[in-house]
Design a protein around this motif. Structure first.
Motif, mmCIF file in Angstrom:
data_model
loop_
_atom_site.group_PDB
_atom_site.id
_atom_site.type_symbol
_atom_site.label_atom_id
_atom_site.label_comp_id
_atom_site.label_asym_id
_atom_site.label_seq_id
_atom_site.Cartn_x
_atom_site.Cartn_y
_atom_site.Cartn_z
ATOM 1 N N PHE A 44 -8.326 -3.876 2.448
ATOM 2 C CA PHE A 44 -7.628 -4.983 1.805
ATOM 3 C C PHE A 44 -8.335 -5.474 0.544
ATOM 4 N N THR A 45 -9.623 -5.206 0.414
ATOM 5 C CA THR A 45 -10.357 -5.701 -0.746
ATOM 6 C C THR A 45 -10.012 -4.928 -2.012
ATOM 7 N N ASP A 46 -10.093 -3.602 -1.945
ATOM 8 C CA ASP A 46 -9.834 -2.807 -3.146
ATOM 9 C C ASP A 46 -9.051 -1.531 -2.872
ATOM 10 N N GLY A 47 -8.460 -1.397 -1.691
ATOM 11 C CA GLY A 47 -7.725 -0.190 -1.353
ATOM 12 C C GLY A 47 -6.299 -0.206 -1.866
ATOM 13 N N LYS A 48 -5.718 0.973 -1.980
ATOM 14 C CA LYS A 48 -4.344 1.102 -2.466
ATOM 15 C C LYS A 48 -3.458 1.895 -1.514
ATOM 16 N N VAL A 49 -4.053 2.461 -0.447
ATOM 17 C CA VAL A 49 -3.280 3.249 0.506
ATOM 18 C C VAL A 49 -3.622 2.821 1.922
ATOM 19 N N TYR A 50 -2.736 3.139 2.866
ATOM 20 C CA TYR A 50 -3.040 2.909 4.271
ATOM 21 C C TYR A 50 -3.249 4.251 4.956
ATOM 22 N N PHE A 94 0.829 -1.197 0.000
ATOM 23 C CA PHE A 94 0.000 0.000 0.000
ATOM 24 C C PHE A 94 0.872 1.260 0.000
ATOM 25 N N LYS A 95 0.316 2.316 -0.542
ATOM 26 C CA LYS A 95 0.958 3.619 -0.486
ATOM 27 C C LYS A 95 0.426 4.400 0.716
ATOM 28 N N SER A 96 1.165 5.400 1.135
ATOM 29 C CA SER A 96 0.694 6.239 2.231
ATOM 30 C C SER A 96 -0.381 7.192 1.731
ATOM 31 N N CYS A 97 -1.296 7.529 2.615
ATOM 32 C CA CYS A 97 -2.405 8.427 2.270
ATOM 33 C C CYS A 97 -1.913 9.881 2.282
ATOM 34 N N SER A 98 -2.200 10.609 1.207
ATOM 35 C CA SER A 98 -1.755 12.007 1.113
ATOM 36 C C SER A 98 -2.630 12.941 1.944
#
Length: 254
Positions: free
Chosen positions: A215-221, A194-198
């Motif tokens: 975890f299903t469709d996210g790309k950032v934490y 995951f990428k960090s949230c801006s």
């Protein structure tokens, strides 16, 4: 004259054999010493894990603190050993039940070592360690099946609940979990996926901090203060969920 020449030949043979055997022997000994040093660092890390679990056992008699132990284990191992390059949390359970025993606390870590070996190349080694203990919560132990059960690695059924809303517990495949995020500890594996949230600047979080991932469709934490973290779930033992008043989800059966 013949005997003197033969003696010289023998001395030359011994010198040749020594020149061929001693360098490889020195290299093998150096490699062995480096391996022993790594094993020693792993053993020291194991004692650190035991000490921190002992503190967690005592603390549990007065208050529940599921956050501190993995953070302290990671920090102490990183501080105590210069040979270990990374400490990754592979397993952590707090006050769970297993094989008739209650109030268990366990932690598992993967120790990563990488460095130069005596041959001038890079060596890599991963060592997995796990420690399990029992908290001093003062509960009745008369129904236990015996201390040997502590060696079991299998846990009872894991379910998922929404601590801030909802009265049901769910299994991992439940559709109600899909739009929600999961509360987890930040690890290097999370950073790699995951990428960090801006928006909430979660990139400033440290390893071991609590973050939230879709975890299903996210790309950032995300951090807990992020606007994206509206509904999240945590995992717990099914017995503990029922003890806290949660009932099985009508959709997935829990």
């Amino acid at each position: 004259m013949y005997l003197k020449q033969n003696t010289r030949n023998k001395k030359g043979t011994y010198i040749l054999e020594a020149s061929l055997l001693i360098p490889p022997l020195i290299i093998v000994m150096a490699l062995l010493i480096s391996v022993i040093s790594m094993v020693g660092a792993a053993e020291k890390a194991l004692f650190t894990m035991g000490e921190e679990l002992k503190l967690a056992d005592i603390k549990a008699a007065f208050m529940e603190d599921p956050i501190t132990t993995p953070i302290m284990v990671r920090n102490r191992i990183n501080t105590d050993s210069k040979m270990i390059n990374g400490v990754y949390l592979s397993d952590y359970g707090y006050l769970y039940s297993d094989m008739g025993l209650e109030d268990l606390i366990s932690i598992g870590v993967t120790l990563h070592y990488s460095g130069m070996n005596p041959l001038g190349g890079n060596s890599f080694l991963n060592i997995e360690q796990r420690v399990c203990s029992r908290a001093f919560t003062g509960l009745d132990r008369s129904g236990d099946y015996g201390e040997h059960a502590l060696t079991g690695y299998e846990r009872s059924q894991i379910v998922y609940v929404f601590p801030n809303r909802g009265e049901r517990y769910h299994n991992k495949s439940c559709p109600f979990l899909n739009p929600a995020c999961e509360k987890v500890f930040l690890t290097n594996e999370i950073r790699s996926k995951f990428k960090s949230c801006s928006n909430c600047h979660s990139g400033g979080a440290k390893t071991g901090d609590i973050v939230f991932c879709f975890f299903t469709d996210g790309k950032v934490y995300h951090l807990g203060k992020c606007n994206a973290v509206d509904k999240y779930y945590v995992e717990m033992e099914k017995k503990d969920a029922e003890a806290h008043g949660y009932t099985a989800c009508a959709s997935c059966g829990g």
